[in-house]
Design a protein around this motif. Structure first.
Motif: not given
Ligand SMILES: *[C@@H]1O[C@H](CO)[C@@H](O)[C@H](O)[C@H]1NC(C)=O
Ligand SMILES: *[C@@H]1O[C@H](CO)[C@@H](O)[C@H](O)[C@H]1NC(C)=O
Ligand SMILES: *[C@@H]1O[C@H](CO)[C@@H](O)[C@H](O)[C@H]1NC(C)=O
Ligand SMILES: *[C@@H]1O[C@H](CO)[C@@H](O)[C@H](O)[C@H]1NC(C)=O
Ligand SMILES: *[C@@H]1O[C@H](CO)[C@@H](O)[C@H](O)[C@H]1NC(C)=O
Ligand SMILES: *[C@@H]1O[C@H](CO)[C@@H](O)[C@H](O)[C@H]1NC(C)=O
Ligand SMILES: CC(=O)N[C@H]1CO[C@H](CO)[C@@H](O)[C@@H]1O
Length: 219
Positions: A25-27, A30, A96, A100, A103, A117-120
């Motif tokens: 999970v990769n931020y 925002r 994710c 989120a 986060d 947004w994250y990659d996932e």
């Protein structure tokens, strides 16, 4: 290079990678303007908790998408949604979305409108209607600063052809998911990887229009 655009209910992701996807999970980014805020113990905040509960408990759905509304009317009505990338497993999607929801409160602790947004996956909520209006524009473009080595014209040609096929495929994908990926050989050593996704509630026409608009932003 990746670009995101949201026009109200229209949501779109265009991702363009020269390298393979990462797996955790990769931020990414925002957006939460601090011009509209709520107070810590407000109804808005408790409605937000309710929204997050509904979204995370639906994060293992097959199409990786869910939208939900909390509150009867202004000022405490909140519309929210998440969209997981079309090729992540339900487990990763759930992780994710859960992540989120905690986060986003750290990164946007008092803002009524936020998107992360994250990659996932991506998560979004607002006190104004995001399901049916298209006047709002939120756009994120991220680019790899490395240049193509040689043949920039050929790269643009390969890119345009690949993205057009990609958009058609994503827009006309099976009803559950509007998602597609495509690869192209740019050189013997460089592969072009592309990915496109719309929220699954859009019609094929809406999705295609949105993707074409996104593609037109690539130089
Ligand atoms: C909102 O953000 C701007 C820019 O980051 C900052 O200058 C301003 O102080 C912030 N306003 C409030 C009320 O936090
Ligand atoms: C959303 O919140 C902003 C800031 O508090 C407010 O000005 C606006 O009227 C609200 N919109 C709705 C539909 O409640
Ligand atoms: C919010 O509620 C908690 C517990 O009820 C209380 O301790 C805290 O002081 C309240 N904060 C505000 C800003 O009212
Ligand atoms: C999805 O969210 C709704 C609203 O909170 C809830 O009633 C429903 O049980 C959730 N679905 C699942 C599979 O948890
Ligand atoms: C990429 O190409 C542009 C234009 O030729 C140049 O200005 C830029 O410095 C290059 N960037 C890198 C990272 O080489
Ligand atoms: C790319 O090249 C490889 C090996 O040369 C080939 O197997 C593959 O089919 C090519 N892919 C495309 C999309 O042309
Ligand atoms: C697995 C994962 O990506 N966890 C992240 C969840 O969010 C927090 C911030 O709230 C990150 O620190 C974690 O790395």
């Amino acid at each position: 290079m990746l670009a995101f655009k949201i026009s109200g209910y229209l949501f779109l992701i265009c991702l363009l990678f020269l390298f393979r996807f990462s797996s955790s999970v990769n931020y990414l980014y925002r957006i939460c303007p601090n011009t509209t805020t709520y107070s810590p113990n407000s109804t808005y905040r408790s409605n937000l908790n309710q929204l997050f509960l509904a979204l995370s408990s639906n994060a293992t759905r097959d199409n990786g998408f869910y939208s939900y509304t909390v509150g009867r009317g202004p000022p405490d009505r909140i519309e929210g949604l998440f969209l997981c990338r079309g090729d992540v497993t339900p487990d990763v999607c759930e992780e994710c979305v859960r992540n989120a929801t905690t986060d986003i409160l750290q990164r946007c602790p008092k803002e009524k409108e936020a998107v992360i947004w994250y990659d996932e996956c991506m998560l979004r909520y607002s006190n104004i209607s995001i399901f049916s209006r298209s006047e709002q524009n939120i756009r994120l473009i991220m680019r790899n600063t490395q240049n193509i080595t040689g043949q920039p014209d050929r790269f643009r040609t390969v890119l345009a052809a690949t993205l057009n096929e990609l958009a058609t495929e994503a827009a006309n994908n099976l009803p559950g998911k509007k998602f597609a990926t495509r690869q192209a050989n740019f050189t013997a050593f460089q592969t072009l990887y592309t990915l496109a996704q719309c929220t699954p509630d859009l019609s094929s026409g809406q999705c295609n229009t949105c993707l074409q608009d996104c593609i037109s932003n690539f130089p």
